[in-house]
Design a protein around this motif. Structure first.
Motif: not given
Length: 178
Positions: A104-113, A123-129
């Motif tokens: 519920x609270x996870x944020x980016x760890x770098x500008x790209x990740x 990956x990116x797809x799961x992250x967006x979902x």
């Protein structure tokens, strides 16, 4: 989160000590709060079993004589490495609320990740979902995550694998191990 673990879960007990250091009766364990790998010297009549909880905090330790040292994953016996999977499974299940809070609270760890992308199989797809679903409502449980993002790998197993990878030193960023 506490600075030092007050309890460890036993991974292995070496009644006669290490083959090259037979002085101490040691238990190898993992801290319940910080997932620190430790060796503790047991009192004379104590023979802890795998998964058993031991108090190692300040003051009187009824079963543990002293904390011998912090250890790395590679210092664990083969039995301790095998037991780790089951002990982590129990720990993560017991702390489901804390791990769901991560989702519920996870944020980016770098500008790209994003932190989600540091989890095995995400990956990116799961992250967006995950982010799309989280925007609608907070996740309530591991089951809720699985139902709302059906394509995601099992969140509980994913967390367990990530913690194990952090313990093995296979990750640059630490999310859970302190």
């Amino acid at each position: 989160m506490a600075d030092k673990d007050e309890h460890v879960l036993v991974l292995d007990f070496l009644e006669h000590g290490h083959p090259n250091d037979r002085d101490d009766r040691v238990a190898q364990g993992i801290g319940k709060d910080n997932y620190t790998l430790l060796e503790v010297v047991m009192r004379e009549d104590e023979r802890p079993k795998g998964g058993e909880e031991l108090y190692i905090g300040e003051g009187d330790r009824p079963r543990v004589e002293f904390i011998k040292r912090r250890i790395d994953y590679d210092d664990l016996t083969g039995s301790a490495q095998s037991e780790l999977k089951y002990v982590l499974q129990e720990l993560i299940s017991d702390k489901e609320d804390e791990f769901v809070e991560f989702f519920n609270e996870a944020t980016p760890v770098t500008p790209r990740r994003h932190a989600f992308e540091l989890l095995p199989g995400i990956g990116t797809k799961h992250m967006r979902a995950l982010l799309d679903e989280r925007e609608k409502n907070d996740f309530e449980s591991f089951e809720d995550i699985k139902e709302r993002v059906p394509s995601i790998p099992d969140p509980e197993k994913t967390i367990r694998d990530r913690v194990r990878n952090e313990l093995k030193g296979e990750t640059k960023n630490k999310l859970f191990v302190h």
